[in-house]
Design a protein around this motif. Sequence first.
Motif, PDB file in Angstrom:
ATOM      1  N   LEU A  75       0.795  -1.228   0.000  1.00 42.82           N
ATOM      2  CA  LEU A  75       0.000   0.000   0.000  1.00 42.82           C
ATOM      3  C   LEU A  75       0.828   1.278   0.000  1.00 42.82           C
ATOM      4  CD1 LEU A  75      -2.673  -1.075   2.630  1.00 42.82           C
ATOM      5  CD2 LEU A  75      -2.843  -1.160   0.156  1.00 42.82           C
ATOM      6  N   GLY A  76       2.086   1.190   0.366  1.00 43.40           N
ATOM      7  CA  GLY A  76       2.925   2.378   0.410  1.00 43.40           C
ATOM      8  C   GLY A  76       2.544   3.323   1.522  1.00 43.40           C
ATOM      9  N   LEU A  77       2.015   2.791   2.627  1.00 46.03           N
ATOM     10  CA  LEU A  77       1.623   3.630   3.751  1.00 46.03           C
ATOM     11  C   LEU A  77       2.848   4.026   4.554  1.00 46.03           C
ATOM     12  CD1 LEU A  77      -1.455   1.595   4.967  1.00 46.03           C
ATOM     13  CD2 LEU A  77      -1.474   3.674   3.617  1.00 46.03           C
ATOM     14  N   LEU A  78       2.793   5.199   5.137  1.00 45.39           N
ATOM     15  CA  LEU A  78       3.882   5.671   5.977  1.00 45.39           C
ATOM     16  C   LEU A  78       3.480   5.514   7.440  1.00 45.39           C
ATOM     17  CD1 LEU A  78       4.802   8.923   4.069  1.00 45.39           C
ATOM     18  CD2 LEU A  78       5.981   6.728   3.990  1.00 45.39           C
ATOM     19  N   PRO A  79       4.435   5.267   8.303  1.00 42.83           N
ATOM     20  CA  PRO A  79       4.100   5.165   9.722  1.00 42.83           C
ATOM     21  C   PRO A  79       3.604   6.505  10.259  1.00 42.83           C
ATOM     22  CG  PRO A  79       6.426   4.654   9.342  1.00 42.83           C
ATOM     23  CD  PRO A  79       5.837   5.005   8.030  1.00 42.83           C
ATOM     24  N   LEU A  80       2.709   6.422  11.236  1.00 40.95           N
ATOM     25  CA  LEU A  80       2.172   7.638  11.841  1.00 40.95           C
ATOM     26  C   LEU A  80       3.177   8.200  12.834  1.00 40.95           C
ATOM     27  CD1 LEU A  80      -1.505   6.554  12.514  1.00 40.95           C
ATOM     28  CD2 LEU A  80      -0.680   8.080  10.746  1.00 40.95           C
ATOM     29  N   THR A  81       3.654   9.393  12.539  1.00 40.77           N
ATOM     30  CA  THR A  81       4.563  10.101  13.439  1.00 40.77           C
ATOM     31  C   THR A  81       4.066  11.538  13.561  1.00 40.77           C
ATOM     32  OG1 THR A  81       6.004  10.785  11.622  1.00 40.77           O
ATOM     33  CG2 THR A  81       6.536   8.690  12.707  1.00 40.77           C
ATOM     34  N   PRO A  82       4.509  12.263  14.556  1.00 41.35           N
ATOM     35  CA  PRO A  82       4.072  13.657  14.671  1.00 41.35           C
ATOM     36  C   PRO A  82       4.469  14.497  13.459  1.00 41.35           C
ATOM     37  CG  PRO A  82       5.021  12.934  16.741  1.00 41.35           C
ATOM     38  CD  PRO A  82       5.252  11.836  15.736  1.00 41.35           C
ATOM     39  N   GLU A  83       5.556  14.128  12.796  1.00 38.76           N
ATOM     40  CA  GLU A  83       5.989  14.900  11.633  1.00 38.76           C
ATOM     41  C   GLU A  83       5.089  14.652  10.418  1.00 38.76           C
ATOM     42  OE1 GLU A  83       8.219  12.793  13.288  1.00 38.76           O
ATOM     43  OE2 GLU A  83       8.858  14.441  14.584  1.00 38.76           O
ATOM     44  N   THR A  84       4.294  13.605  10.468  1.00 37.52           N
ATOM     45  CA  THR A  84       3.402  13.284   9.351  1.00 37.52           C
ATOM     46  C   THR A  84       2.324  14.350   9.182  1.00 37.52           C
ATOM     47  OG1 THR A  84       3.744  10.953   9.840  1.00 37.52           O
ATOM     48  CG2 THR A  84       1.913  11.487   8.406  1.00 37.52           C
ATOM     49  N   PHE A  85       1.937  14.939  10.285  1.00 37.16           N
ATOM     50  CA  PHE A  85       0.852  15.909  10.252  1.00 37.16           C
ATOM     51  C   PHE A  85       1.405  17.300   9.990  1.00 37.16           C
ATOM     52  CE2 PHE A  85      -0.367  12.432  13.042  1.00 37.16           C
ATOM     53  CZ  PHE A  85      -1.532  12.021  12.422  1.00 37.16           C
ATOM     54  N   GLY A  86       0.655  18.090   9.230  1.00 37.09           N
ATOM     55  CA  GLY A  86       1.089  19.446   8.919  1.00 37.09           C
ATOM     56  C   GLY A  86       0.469  20.456   9.867  1.00 37.09           C
ATOM     57  N   ARG A  87       0.866  21.689   9.689  1.00 31.91           N
ATOM     58  CA  ARG A  87       0.304  22.772  10.472  1.00 31.91           C
ATOM     59  C   ARG A  87      -0.865  23.375   9.702  1.00 31.91           C
ATOM     60  NH1 ARG A  87       5.684  24.108  10.413  1.00 31.91           N
ATOM     61  NH2 ARG A  87       5.187  25.946   9.190  1.00 31.91           N
ATOM     62  N   LEU A  88      -1.684  24.074  10.397  1.00 27.18           N
ATOM     63  CA  LEU A  88      -2.868  24.677   9.795  1.00 27.18           C
ATOM     64  C   LEU A  88      -2.489  25.693   8.723  1.00 27.18           C
ATOM     65  CD1 LEU A  88      -5.935  24.757   9.876  1.00 27.18           C
ATOM     66  CD2 LEU A  88      -5.779  26.539  11.594  1.00 27.18           C
ATOM     67  N   GLU A  89      -1.367  26.377   8.901  1.00 23.23           N
ATOM     68  CA  GLU A  89      -0.947  27.375   7.928  1.00 23.23           C
ATOM     69  C   GLU A  89      -0.544  26.731   6.600  1.00 23.23           C
ATOM     70  OE1 GLU A  89       0.904  27.211  10.990  1.00 23.23           O
ATOM     71  OE2 GLU A  89      -0.656  28.422  11.935  1.00 23.23           O
ATOM     72  N   GLN A  90      -0.241  25.435   6.620  1.00 21.49           N
ATOM     73  CA  GLN A  90       0.207  24.759   5.408  1.00 21.49           C
ATOM     74  C   GLN A  90      -0.956  24.264   4.540  1.00 21.49           C
ATOM     75  OE1 GLN A  90       2.523  21.745   7.343  1.00 21.49           O
ATOM     76  NE2 GLN A  90       4.452  22.798   6.915  1.00 21.49           N
ATOM     77  N   VAL A  91      -2.156  24.341   5.041  1.00 23.17           N
ATOM     78  CA  VAL A  91      -3.312  23.855   4.292  1.00 23.17           C
ATOM     79  C   VAL A  91      -3.681  24.893   3.245  1.00 23.17           C
ATOM     80  CG1 VAL A  91      -5.732  23.156   4.436  1.00 23.17           C
ATOM     81  CG2 VAL A  91      -4.138  22.549   6.256  1.00 23.17           C
ATOM     82  N   ALA A  92      -3.761  24.464   1.989  1.00 19.36           N
ATOM     83  CA  ALA A  92      -4.143  25.368   0.902  1.00 19.36           C
ATOM     84  C   ALA A  92      -5.655  25.286   0.713  1.00 19.36           C
ATOM     85  CB  ALA A  92      -3.423  24.978  -0.374  1.00 19.36           C
ATOM     86  N   TYR A  93      -6.338  26.299   1.182  1.00 16.38           N
ATOM     87  CA  TYR A  93      -7.780  26.334   1.026  1.00 16.38           C
ATOM     88  C   TYR A  93      -8.119  26.846  -0.375  1.00 16.38           C
ATOM     89  CZ  TYR A  93      -8.090  25.651   6.021  1.00 16.38           C
ATOM     90  OH  TYR A  93      -7.977  25.135   7.273  1.00 16.38           O
ATOM     91  N   PRO A  94      -9.115  26.268  -1.037  1.00 17.85           N
ATOM     92  CA  PRO A  94      -9.465  26.745  -2.376  1.00 17.85           C
ATOM     93  C   PRO A  94     -10.079  28.142  -2.314  1.00 17.85           C
ATOM     94  CG  PRO A  94     -11.018  25.067  -1.642  1.00 17.85           C
ATOM     95  CD  PRO A  94      -9.934  25.144  -0.605  1.00 17.85           C
ATOM     96  N   GLN A  95      -9.715  28.967  -3.276  1.00 16.04           N
ATOM     97  CA  GLN A  95     -10.252  30.313  -3.340  1.00 16.04           C
ATOM     98  C   GLN A  95     -11.647  30.255  -3.958  1.00 16.04           C
ATOM     99  OE1 GLN A  95      -8.794  33.032  -2.080  1.00 16.04           O
ATOM    100  NE2 GLN A  95      -7.171  31.673  -1.339  1.00 16.04           N
ATOM    101  N   PRO A  96     -12.558  31.068  -3.459  1.00 15.87           N
ATOM    102  CA  PRO A  96     -13.906  31.055  -4.032  1.00 15.87           C
ATOM    103  C   PRO A  96     -13.887  31.621  -5.451  1.00 15.87           C
ATOM    104  CG  PRO A  96     -13.720  32.805  -2.411  1.00 15.87           C
ATOM    105  CD  PRO A  96     -12.442  32.007  -2.352  1.00 15.87           C
ATOM    106  N   ASP A  97     -14.706  31.046  -6.306  1.00 17.65           N
ATOM    107  CA  ASP A  97     -14.800  31.515  -7.688  1.00 17.65           C
ATOM    108  C   ASP A  97     -15.654  32.776  -7.702  1.00 17.65           C
ATOM    109  OD1 ASP A  97     -14.668  31.721 -10.410  1.00 17.65           O
ATOM    110  OD2 ASP A  97     -16.301  30.294 -10.770  1.00 17.65           O
ATOM    111  N   LEU A  98     -15.039  33.906  -8.043  1.00 13.60           N
ATOM    112  CA  LEU A  98     -15.753  35.181  -8.040  1.00 13.60           C
ATOM    113  C   LEU A  98     -16.426  35.475  -9.373  1.00 13.60           C
ATOM    114  CD1 LEU A  98     -13.132  37.322  -6.101  1.00 13.60           C
ATOM    115  CD2 LEU A  98     -15.160  36.174  -5.212  1.00 13.60           C
ATOM    116  N   GLY A  99     -16.080  34.733 -10.390  1.00 15.77           N
ATOM    117  CA  GLY A  99     -16.674  34.955 -11.703  1.00 15.77           C
ATOM    118  C   GLY A  99     -15.999  36.094 -12.437  1.00 15.77           C
ATOM    119  N   PRO A 100     -16.378  36.316 -13.680  1.00 14.15           N
ATOM    120  CA  PRO A 100     -15.754  37.393 -14.458  1.00 14.15           C
ATOM    121  C   PRO A 100     -16.234  38.767 -13.990  1.00 14.15           C
ATOM    122  CG  PRO A 100     -17.497  36.362 -15.720  1.00 14.15           C
ATOM    123  CD  PRO A 100     -17.356  35.555 -14.465  1.00 14.15           C
TER     124      PRO A 100
END
Length: 115
Positions: A75-100
């Motif tokens: 499966l290619g799974l990685l062991p669960l370690t504290p370094e596996t998890f990211g910080r909240l600032e690293q999450v790329a939230y999608p930008q809302p589509d404002l339209g033309p």
Amino acid sequence: MRSFLFMLSALAIVGLAFWAYRENYATQQSLREVRDLHDQIGAAHARLTVLNAEWAYLNRPDRLRDLVELNYERLGLLPLTPETFGRLEQVAYPQPDLGPILETVETSSAGEDRP
């Protein structure tokens, strides 16, 4: 006339007795159904408790870690370690589509002269 009233009263009493008899049995049937529903709810709560205990048992961190190690090649799974998890600032939230932009808006600064 008096005998007619007695007969009418007797018929009313018989009718009310028949109605009370039917209501008594309907009430007893409803109480049996409620008792059965309470039993079913109790059994469902017991099943839910068992399922929650099984879920907690199957999701133990040491068991999951062992499964990851056993199935790493497949499966290619990685062991669960504290370094596996990211910080909240690293999450790329999608930008809302404002339209033309359909209309333009002129803006100017307060201190500037317009040509």
